[in-house]
Design a protein around this motif. Structure first.
Motif, PDB file in Angstrom:
ATOM      1  N   LEU A  20       0.801  -5.371  -9.692  1.00 44.16           N
ATOM      2  CA  LEU A  20      -0.428  -6.052  -9.321  1.00 44.16           C
ATOM      3  C   LEU A  20      -0.686  -5.818  -7.836  1.00 44.16           C
ATOM      4  CD1 LEU A  20       0.062  -9.540 -11.067  1.00 44.16           C
ATOM      5  CD2 LEU A  20      -0.748  -7.396 -12.070  1.00 44.16           C
ATOM      6  N   GLU A  21      -1.837  -5.249  -7.527  1.00 44.77           N
ATOM      7  CA  GLU A  21      -2.250  -5.036  -6.144  1.00 44.77           C
ATOM      8  C   GLU A  21      -3.522  -5.851  -5.936  1.00 44.77           C
ATOM      9  OE1 GLU A  21      -1.119  -0.651  -4.929  1.00 44.77           O
ATOM     10  OE2 GLU A  21      -2.213  -0.643  -6.832  1.00 44.77           O
ATOM     11  N   VAL A  22      -3.388  -6.935  -5.173  1.00 44.92           N
ATOM     12  CA  VAL A  22      -4.461  -7.916  -5.079  1.00 44.92           C
ATOM     13  C   VAL A  22      -5.020  -7.937  -3.665  1.00 44.92           C
ATOM     14  CG1 VAL A  22      -5.117 -10.298  -5.562  1.00 44.92           C
ATOM     15  CG2 VAL A  22      -3.180  -9.273  -6.784  1.00 44.92           C
ATOM     16  N   ASP A  23      -6.305  -7.684  -3.556  1.00 40.21           N
ATOM     17  CA  ASP A  23      -6.997  -7.694  -2.263  1.00 40.21           C
ATOM     18  C   ASP A  23      -7.520  -9.104  -2.000  1.00 40.21           C
ATOM     19  OD1 ASP A  23      -8.659  -7.405  -0.071  1.00 40.21           O
ATOM     20  OD2 ASP A  23      -9.552  -5.527  -0.763  1.00 40.21           O
ATOM     21  N   VAL A  24      -6.936  -9.787  -1.004  1.00 39.48           N
ATOM     22  CA  VAL A  24      -7.364 -11.141  -0.661  1.00 39.48           C
ATOM     23  C   VAL A  24      -7.856 -11.205   0.788  1.00 39.48           C
ATOM     24  CG1 VAL A  24      -5.923 -12.304  -2.367  1.00 39.48           C
ATOM     25  CG2 VAL A  24      -4.970 -11.778  -0.120  1.00 39.48           C
ATOM     26  N   ARG A  25      -8.299 -10.072   1.311  1.00 41.74           N
ATOM     27  CA  ARG A  25      -8.729 -10.036   2.707  1.00 41.74           C
ATOM     28  C   ARG A  25      -9.949 -10.913   2.972  1.00 41.74           C
ATOM     29  NH1 ARG A  25      -9.362  -3.750   3.636  1.00 41.74           N
ATOM     30  NH2 ARG A  25     -10.086  -3.976   1.468  1.00 41.74           N
ATOM     31  N   SER A  26     -10.692 -11.258   1.929  1.00 38.01           N
ATOM     32  CA  SER A  26     -11.877 -12.101   2.106  1.00 38.01           C
ATOM     33  C   SER A  26     -11.505 -13.548   2.439  1.00 38.01           C
ATOM     34  CB  SER A  26     -12.741 -12.070   0.846  1.00 38.01           C
ATOM     35  OG  SER A  26     -12.009 -12.576  -0.254  1.00 38.01           O
ATOM     36  N   ILE A  27     -10.214 -13.894   2.285  1.00 39.44           N
ATOM     37  CA  ILE A  27      -9.750 -15.241   2.621  1.00 39.44           C
ATOM     38  C   ILE A  27      -8.705 -15.082   3.722  1.00 39.44           C
ATOM     39  CG2 ILE A  27      -8.858 -17.429   1.733  1.00 39.44           C
ATOM     40  CD1 ILE A  27      -9.524 -16.416  -1.092  1.00 39.44           C
ATOM     41  N   PRO A  28      -9.103 -15.111   4.969  1.00 37.08           N
ATOM     42  CA  PRO A  28      -8.168 -14.836   6.066  1.00 37.08           C
ATOM     43  C   PRO A  28      -7.116 -15.931   6.224  1.00 37.08           C
ATOM     44  CG  PRO A  28     -10.294 -15.535   6.924  1.00 37.08           C
ATOM     45  CD  PRO A  28     -10.474 -15.347   5.448  1.00 37.08           C
ATOM     46  N   GLY A  29      -5.961 -15.510   6.753  1.00 38.47           N
ATOM     47  CA  GLY A  29      -4.911 -16.460   7.080  1.00 38.47           C
ATOM     48  C   GLY A  29      -4.028 -16.887   5.937  1.00 38.47           C
ATOM     49  N   LEU A  30      -4.107 -16.207   4.795  1.00 37.55           N
ATOM     50  CA  LEU A  30      -3.281 -16.604   3.657  1.00 37.55           C
ATOM     51  C   LEU A  30      -1.814 -16.263   3.882  1.00 37.55           C
ATOM     52  CD1 LEU A  30      -5.448 -15.641   0.525  1.00 37.55           C
ATOM     53  CD2 LEU A  30      -4.991 -17.929   1.425  1.00 37.55           C
ATOM     54  N   GLN A  31      -0.955 -17.117   3.343  1.00 36.18           N
ATOM     55  CA  GLN A  31       0.483 -16.879   3.312  1.00 36.18           C
ATOM     56  C   GLN A  31       0.943 -16.900   1.859  1.00 36.18           C
ATOM     57  OE1 GLN A  31       2.632 -19.630   5.959  1.00 36.18           O
ATOM     58  NE2 GLN A  31       0.621 -20.229   6.781  1.00 36.18           N
ATOM     59  N   LEU A  32       2.000 -16.179   1.565  1.00 33.27           N
ATOM     60  CA  LEU A  32       2.602 -16.207   0.228  1.00 33.27           C
ATOM     61  C   LEU A  32       3.472 -17.452   0.114  1.00 33.27           C
ATOM     62  CD1 LEU A  32       3.254 -14.909  -2.518  1.00 33.27           C
ATOM     63  CD2 LEU A  32       5.071 -13.610  -1.366  1.00 33.27           C
ATOM     64  N   LEU A  33       3.127 -18.329  -0.812  1.00 29.61           N
ATOM     65  CA  LEU A  33       3.891 -19.559  -0.996  1.00 29.61           C
ATOM     66  C   LEU A  33       4.925 -19.437  -2.101  1.00 29.61           C
ATOM     67  CD1 LEU A  33       1.011 -22.205  -0.751  1.00 29.61           C
ATOM     68  CD2 LEU A  33       2.447 -21.279   1.082  1.00 29.61           C
ATOM     69  N   GLU A  34       4.535 -18.801  -3.202  1.00 29.21           N
ATOM     70  CA  GLU A  34       5.434 -18.758  -4.363  1.00 29.21           C
ATOM     71  C   GLU A  34       4.914 -17.739  -5.366  1.00 29.21           C
ATOM     72  OE1 GLU A  34       7.262 -21.965  -7.604  1.00 29.21           O
ATOM     73  OE2 GLU A  34       5.258 -22.280  -6.788  1.00 29.21           O
ATOM     74  N   ALA A  35       5.831 -17.046  -6.009  1.00 31.52           N
ATOM     75  CA  ALA A  35       5.480 -16.173  -7.136  1.00 31.52           C
ATOM     76  C   ALA A  35       6.508 -16.405  -8.230  1.00 31.52           C
ATOM     77  CB  ALA A  35       5.467 -14.711  -6.719  1.00 31.52           C
ATOM     78  N   SER A  36       6.039 -16.531  -9.459  1.00 30.49           N
ATOM     79  CA  SER A  36       6.963 -16.752 -10.578  1.00 30.49           C
ATOM     80  C   SER A  36       6.541 -15.937 -11.785  1.00 30.49           C
ATOM     81  CB  SER A  36       7.031 -18.240 -10.955  1.00 30.49           C
ATOM     82  OG  SER A  36       5.785 -18.673 -11.491  1.00 30.49           O
TER      83      SER A  36
END
Length: 504
Positions: free
Chosen positions: A436-452
């Motif tokens: 999965l390659e997900v472009d989230v550049r439209s929401i600046p400042g995101l951090q990865l919290l959790e993946a399951s």
């Protein structure tokens, strides 16, 4: 790996996440009520006999609403049998499931259970063997404060405050030949309109659900909705959708693509409702209550009701044991419901306990989670804010049942207030992992919290009372977020959740 390119942009919104999407269903069927939610002999039972271990798991599951008391059961139900002193309540034959109902649990007990479980009730009325007057009687008993015969009866039975039930189903699956009091579309449409109009004379702001067709394979599908709404459009708020015909029958690839069929179902019902709206020249829009849905293996022995002179109380019925592939499909069906949040305003996973259910119990004994528990609980917990219309670029594969289907499917939610983003995705490939390659550049400042990820090399693994934890969502350590681009590797036949946020 299968490349899956996903783009998220908060400008492209479907609509709000609706808490009522995460509803469930308790019917007087098999062991759902008796030895399911209600088991007075259980060590955790409260004064009403309700199992507190089941209440705790219901809360953990994240259930928002519970539809009651049926289902097919409601079309022969006399609600008066389930109120008042227990010693005076009659035992009745339940023709829908060839069983005996002792009426130990009725409307007052159920309403106390909803408060303990912190869920909203959704009450169904009998329009099979009964009609307008009986629906009005139940509404008076439940919602009028006092000063009338039936409201005072509720007070005398130990419920001084009104139950204040807002959502009401006007019968159940009335197009089904199996239904007690089965009707034509015109017969039911007129009855639904008359019942709805009368109920609104008592409380104008009720939310009323008319019966839609019992499923796409039913010959009346589409035409039923058109005729029923033609008669009742002005008086109801939603029309129901029911679907259970998704099961693995040796064709795993088609089974994993079941959500494409749910998409078609929802879009067809919405189109039919809109056609009636246009014909009637009305501004009001009818929405969908998908108040029965799940994977159900209807041809298994446990789905066959008793016969002949055997009318048992709480027989083992419809007790499917769900595997990993079933959980992936249930997760994908939730994705479909979420991406149609503009039209699906309520939904109910059928059912809650023992009967095609995420929660299983032993009479007087243990409770455990089935595999389908996990995607529902995660979606209910993490889907907040607005549903985003995501763009997905992925290869397709050919299925025998549904034609071309995407090898992966996903939906995302975004809460502008907190900055929380949740991505829910499935890999439908039976053999290949996906990237999965997900472009989230439209929401600046995101951090990865959790993946399951929920998956297993053996997609047929099922939970038991002895082991319901060895296959559950596990941390996916492959996930990384760099410069607004998320990458995560997911195995075949998998359910996946990624949580992002602008603050930890």
């Amino acid at each position: 790996m299968i490349p899956v390119r996903i783009t998220l942009d908060p400008a492209f919104r479907v609509g709000p996440v609706r808490r009522r999407t995460f509803g469930s269903f308790v019917e007087h069927l098999g062991r759902c009520v008796y030895t399911g939610i209600h088991d007075p002999a259980h060590p955790s039972a409260d004064a009403d006999g309700f199992r507190q271990d089941v209440v705790e798991l219901t809360r953990e599951l994240g259930v928002s609403t519970v539809r009651y008391p049926g289902g097919n059961f409601v079309s022969g139900y006399r609600w008066e049998d389930g109120v008042g002193p227990l010693a005076e309540r009659p035992r009745r034959l339940d023709l829908a499931w060839h069983s005996t109902d002792p009426n130990t649990v009725g409307v007052d007990e159920f309403m106390r259970w909803t408060k303990a479980a912190q869920v909203e009730p959704m009450m169904a009325v009998n329009l099979g063997t009964r009609g307008v007057q009986e629906a009005l009687d139940l509404l008076e008993y439940c919602n009028v404060r006092s000063g009338t015969r039936l409201s005072d009866l509720r007070v005398a039975n130990g419920s001084p405050e009104p139950h204040d039930i807002r959502m009401w189903c006007l019968g159940n699956e009335m197009d089904g030949p199996w239904q007690i009091g089965h009707k034509t579309a015109y017969e039911y449409g007129r009855l639904a309109a008359e019942t709805a109009r009368a109920m609104r004379m008592v409380q104008p702001d009720l939310e009323l659900v008319a019966c839609g067709s019992s499923g796409v394979p039913i010959p009346t599908f589409g035409e039923w909705e058109r005729i029923v709404l033609g008669e009742s459009y002005e008086y109801v708020d939603m029309i129901s959708a029911h679907a259970y015909y998704w099961e693995e029958d040796g064709d795993l690839g088609s089974f994993l693509a079941s959500a494409t069929d749910m998409d078609h179902f929802i879009e067809s019902v919405a189109a039919t409702a809109d056609a009636v709206r246009a014909h009637k020249k009305l501004a009001k829009r009818i929405h969908i209550s998908f108040d029965e849905w799940n994977v159900w293996y209807q041809h298994r022995a446990e789905s066959k009701p008793p016969t002949g002179d055997d009318w048992p109380v709480a027989p083992v019925l419809l007790e499917d044991r769900y595997n990993v592939a079933d959980a992936v499909v249930v997760g994908n069906l939730l994705i479909s419901l979420l991406r149609h949040t503009d039209r699906v305003h309520a939904a109910s996973l059928a059912q809650l306990v023992n009967v095609i259910a995420p929660i299983m119990t032993e009479p007087g004994g243990r409770v455990w989670k089935q595999t389908i528990f996990h995607p529902f609980a995660q979606a209910s917990r993490y889907a907040v804010g607005e549903v985003l219309r995501v763009a997905i670029d992925v290869e397709t594969y050919e299925t025998a049942k549904f034609g071309d289907a995407a090898l992966a499917d996903a939906v995302a939610t975004y809460d502008a207030e907190t900055g929380a983003v949740a991505l829910f995705a499935v890999n439908r490939s039976t053999t290949q992992p996906a990237l999965l390659e997900v472009d989230v550049r439209s929401i600046p400042g995101l951090q990865l919290l959790e993946a399951s990820t929920l998956a297993n090399p053996d997609h047929t693994w099922s939970a038991t009372a002895d082991d319901d934890t060895s296959v559950a969502p596990r941390a996916n350590v492959s996930a990384e977020l760099v410069d607004g681009r998320l990458r995560v590797e997911v195995p075949p036949v998998s359910w996946n959740v990624v949580r992002l946020g602008t603050r930890a």
